[in-house]
Enzyme design. Structure first.
Site, PDB file in Angstrom:
ATOM      1  N   CYS A  75       2.586   2.963  -4.412  1.00  9.04           N
ATOM      2  CA  CYS A  75       3.867   2.303  -4.694  1.00  9.04           C
ATOM      3  C   CYS A  75       3.760   1.653  -6.062  1.00  9.04           C
ATOM      4  O   CYS A  75       2.711   1.098  -6.400  1.00  9.04           O
ATOM      5  CB  CYS A  75       4.154   1.239  -3.629  1.00  9.04           C
ATOM      6  SG  CYS A  75       5.776   0.460  -3.823  1.00  9.04           S
ATOM      7  N   CYS A 114       3.937  -5.904  -4.184  1.00  7.25           N
ATOM      8  CA  CYS A 114       4.162  -7.026  -3.270  1.00  7.25           C
ATOM      9  C   CYS A 114       2.792  -7.590  -2.892  1.00  7.25           C
ATOM     10  O   CYS A 114       1.885  -6.829  -2.547  1.00  7.25           O
ATOM     11  CB  CYS A 114       4.948  -6.583  -2.049  1.00  7.25           C
ATOM     12  SG  CYS A 114       6.558  -5.923  -2.512  1.00  7.25           S
ATOM     13  N   CYS A 174       7.192   6.866  11.208  1.00  5.48           N
ATOM     14  CA  CYS A 174       7.236   6.051   9.987  1.00  5.48           C
ATOM     15  C   CYS A 174       6.808   6.964   8.828  1.00  5.48           C
ATOM     16  O   CYS A 174       5.688   7.454   8.789  1.00  5.48           O
ATOM     17  CB  CYS A 174       6.290   4.870  10.161  1.00  5.48           C
ATOM     18  SG  CYS A 174       6.267   3.786   8.741  1.00  5.48           S
ATOM     19  N   CYS A 194       1.022  -6.706   0.548  1.00  2.44           N
ATOM     20  CA  CYS A 194       1.063  -5.314   1.010  1.00  2.44           C
ATOM     21  C   CYS A 194      -0.129  -4.518   0.489  1.00  2.44           C
ATOM     22  O   CYS A 194      -0.403  -4.497  -0.705  1.00  2.44           O
ATOM     23  CB  CYS A 194       2.367  -4.664   0.556  1.00  2.44           C
ATOM     24  SG  CYS A 194       2.445  -2.903   0.956  1.00  2.44           S
ATOM     25  N   CYS A 214       2.314  -1.834   9.724  1.00  2.00           N
ATOM     26  CA  CYS A 214       3.064  -2.066   8.482  1.00  2.00           C
ATOM     27  C   CYS A 214       2.168  -2.617   7.389  1.00  2.00           C
ATOM     28  O   CYS A 214       1.446  -3.581   7.615  1.00  2.00           O
ATOM     29  CB  CYS A 214       4.134  -3.133   8.687  1.00  2.00           C
ATOM     30  SG  CYS A 214       5.369  -2.708   9.844  1.00  2.00           S
ATOM     31  N   GLU A 248       0.207   8.860   4.181  1.00  2.00           N
ATOM     32  CA  GLU A 248       0.062   8.699   5.619  1.00  2.00           C
ATOM     33  C   GLU A 248       1.418   8.646   6.292  1.00  2.00           C
ATOM     34  O   GLU A 248       2.415   8.243   5.697  1.00  2.00           O
ATOM     35  CB  GLU A 248      -0.731   7.416   5.911  1.00  2.00           C
ATOM     36  CG  GLU A 248      -2.173   7.601   5.534  1.00  2.00           C
ATOM     37  CD  GLU A 248      -2.989   6.326   5.613  1.00  2.00           C
ATOM     38  OE1 GLU A 248      -4.199   6.444   5.764  1.00  2.00           O
ATOM     39  OE2 GLU A 248      -2.422   5.229   5.515  1.00  2.00           O
TER      40      GLU A 248
HETATM   41  N1  SAH Z   1       8.682  -0.253   0.251  1.00  2.00           N
HETATM   42  C1  SAH Z   1       9.595  -0.456   1.310  1.00  2.00           C
HETATM   43  C2  SAH Z   1       9.233   0.247   2.593  1.00  2.00           C
HETATM   44  C3  SAH Z   1       7.793   0.286   3.003  1.00  2.00           C
HETATM   45  S1  SAH Z   1       7.051  -1.196   3.551  1.00  2.00           S
HETATM   46  C4  SAH Z   1       9.787  -1.926   1.557  1.00  2.00           C
HETATM   47  O1  SAH Z   1       9.038  -2.731   1.019  1.00  2.00           O
HETATM   48  O2  SAH Z   1      10.721  -2.271   2.282  1.00  2.00           O
HETATM   49  C5  SAH Z   1       7.677  -1.426   5.212  1.00  2.00           C
HETATM   50  C6  SAH Z   1       7.702  -2.899   5.649  1.00  2.00           C
HETATM   51  O3  SAH Z   1       6.370  -3.401   5.879  1.00  2.00           O
HETATM   52  C7  SAH Z   1       8.308  -3.806   4.598  1.00  2.00           C
HETATM   53  O4  SAH Z   1       9.184  -4.756   5.187  1.00  2.00           O
HETATM   54  C8  SAH Z   1       7.093  -4.491   4.039  1.00  2.00           C
HETATM   55  O5  SAH Z   1       7.420  -5.682   3.412  1.00  2.00           O
HETATM   56  C9  SAH Z   1       6.257  -4.682   5.272  1.00  2.00           C
HETATM   57  N2  SAH Z   1       4.856  -4.979   5.001  1.00  2.00           N
HETATM   58  C10 SAH Z   1       4.137  -4.646   3.907  1.00  2.00           C
HETATM   59  N3  SAH Z   1       2.869  -5.113   4.023  1.00  2.00           N
HETATM   60  C11 SAH Z   1       2.787  -5.745   5.214  1.00  2.00           C
HETATM   61  C12 SAH Z   1       1.716  -6.392   5.919  1.00  2.00           C
HETATM   62  N4  SAH Z   1       0.503  -6.457   5.411  1.00  2.00           N
HETATM   63  N5  SAH Z   1       1.990  -6.910   7.141  1.00  2.00           N
HETATM   64  C13 SAH Z   1       3.227  -6.788   7.671  1.00  2.00           C
HETATM   65  N6  SAH Z   1       4.255  -6.174   7.063  1.00  2.00           N
HETATM   66  C14 SAH Z   1       4.045  -5.659   5.845  1.00  2.00           C
HETATM   67 FE1  SF4 Z   2       5.783  -1.177  -2.182  1.00  2.00          FE
HETATM   68 FE2  SF4 Z   2       4.475  -2.428  -0.232  1.00  2.00          FE
HETATM   69 FE3  SF4 Z   2       6.250  -3.761  -1.717  1.00  2.00          FE
HETATM   70 FE4  SF4 Z   2       7.128  -1.923   0.031  1.00  2.00          FE
HETATM   71  S1  SF4 Z   2       6.063  -3.843   0.532  1.00  2.00           S
HETATM   72  S2  SF4 Z   2       7.797  -2.204  -2.122  1.00  2.00           S
HETATM   73  S3  SF4 Z   2       5.424  -0.423  -0.110  1.00  2.00           S
HETATM   74  S4  SF4 Z   2       4.307  -2.859  -2.458  1.00  2.00           S
END
Ligand code: SAH
Ligand code: SF4
Length: 416
Positions: free
Chosen positions: A159, A163, A152, A166, A391, A139
């Protein structure tokens, strides 16, 4: 285990480790690398010298190559040409020869959704390279604001990192995108928004002005393709989005942070989210490999950072988890000496998550403390929540949602 992660495929390590910090839990899933390029490859994503090599391989005379590369570059990246027929400054014969061997194809748009706040989300279909496997999907989200338009962009299908807050991390299918598929996302956005240099846009200026590598995937686990793609995006004889308008967000792949500054030279964002290793290990399990101290040292060493080019520290606001004033105090203390700004992200919920977004007055208190300590601390306004484009909500349709999950999504979109 979350409702979504129960879909885990046996070919990948279990994703049940989300946030449970089990000592034996895998830090990462193993990436599937099944991609096989199509028979007639796209020129998108190749550097000038790679295009010259391809031209040599189809018999273009050495004396012609440089000019042909320049023409192709202009037609593809300035004018947005989708096929060689449009490239009228190139001889008919040459166009036919190019068409016999190459394409200027971008990822296929499988779906487009437009949020009630103007945010647009495209679901892109990519070849899996294996006829037995479903096509891969990623996406890409466009967020219009008054003074800019931010795209974005995703770097991976899914991934490998897990996390715990996420949604993308729960996706089982993982593969790196090619440089062409990364540049292709910007091309698709310009196509869909009618935003190429020779076309009129309603405001008279470009619509896509900024790029953030904040979509699906960890860009620094796909370093070479991300570097090659961003160098094309920043090239001022082509797409021409300057390095200062490109931000790469990483969860903290320390060895590639300094390389990002040296080899790409874009703005850096760090997904910090916690100020103590114990909690960060749980939220961002990669912290067990690269703890906070090492991460901050890499930031201090980041080439080109200055008060005018600050590093952004992203901090997702999780109710009762990382949002106390003590956390804010420690955050300010630990960023001392780093040219930093802090971006507070209200947590975007997804079905099955065990986290909640912090209360608004707590986010304000947190933000005020940071502001009074001298940091700019904008709270990121959630955009496109109704189409799950915010995000961390990105997760392609390849991962089918259960009826219960779909119901939960709809409920969230209405109550947010
Ligand atoms: N993998 C990279 C970039 C993609 S995520 C990273 O982790 O930085 C982009 C941003 O969205 C990151 O700061 C991530 O921590 C945040 N993010 C992920 N899941 C989220 C959620 N459910 N609510 C708000 N931010 C989130
Ligand atoms: Fe991967 Fe989501 Fe963690 Fe970014 S925040 S490194 S996309 S699992």
């Amino acid at each position: 285990m979350t409702a979504v992660s129960t879909e885990t495929n046996s070919s990948l390590s279990a994703t049940s480790a989300h946030g449970t910090a089990r000592a034996d839990a895998p830090l990462e899933k193993i990436a599937l690398e099944t991609y096989v390029p199509p028979a007639k490859p796209s020129l998108i994503g190749l550097s000038r010298s790679e295009i010259a090599e391809r031209l040599a391989a189809i018999g273009v005379a050495p004396a012609q190559r440089k000019m042909r590369v320049q023409q192709l570059w202009h037609w593809i990246y300035v004018r947005g040409a989708k096929n060689f027929d449009e490239m009228t400054s190139i001889s008919k014969e040459m166009r036919a020869q190019l068409d016999a061997h190459f394409t200027a194809a971008r990822p296929e748009v499988a779906a487009e959704q437009i949020s009630n706040d103007g945010t647009r989300k495209w679901l892109l279909r990519l070849p899996s390279g294996d006829s037995f496997e479903k096509a891969h999907e990623v996406e890409c989200v466009y967020i219009p604001e008054t003074d800019r338009g931010t795209l974005c962009v995703s770097s991976q299908v899914g991934c490998t990192l897990n996390c715990s807050f996420c949604h993308t991390g729960t996706q089982r299918l993982v593969r790196n995108l090619t440089a062409g598929e990364i540049v292709g996302q910007i091309m698709v956005a310009r196509d869909r928004l009618n935003d190429w240099a020779d076309r009129e846009t309603p405001s008279g200026s470009r619509l896509v002005t900024n790029v953030v590598m904040m979509g699906m995937g960890e860009p620094l686990y796909n370093f070479d393709a991300v570097r090659d793609a961003l160098l094309i995006v920043a090239d001022n004889e082509g797409i021409g989005i300057s390095r200062r308008r490109i931000t790469l967000s990483t969860s903290g792949v320390v060895p590639n942070i300094v390389r990002t500054g040296e080899e790409i030279g874009v703005m850096l964002a760090i997904s910090l989210h916690a100020v103590r290793d114990e909690l960060r290990n749980e939220l961002v399990p990669l912290n067990r490999k690269y703890p906070i101290d090492e991460l901050l040292q890499a930031c201090r060493d980041y080439p080109g950072s200055s008060n005018a080019r600050r590093i952004t520290f992203e901090y997702v606001m999780l109710k009762g988890v990382n949002d106390s004033l003590d956390d804010a105090k420690l955050l300010v203390k630990m960023l001392k000496g780093i040219p930093a700004k802090i971006n507070l992200i209200p947590f975007n919920p997804w079905p099955g998550t065990r986290y909640e977004c912090s209360d608004w007055d707590q986010i304000e208190k947190f933000s005020e403390y940071i502001f009074n300590a001298g940091y700019s601390s904008p709270v990121r306004t959630p955009r496109g929540r109704d189409i799950l484009a915010a995000c961390g909500q990105l997760k392609s349709e390849t991962e089918k949602l259960s009826a219960r999950e779909r119901q939960a999504l709809r409920a969230m979109a209405m109550t947010d």
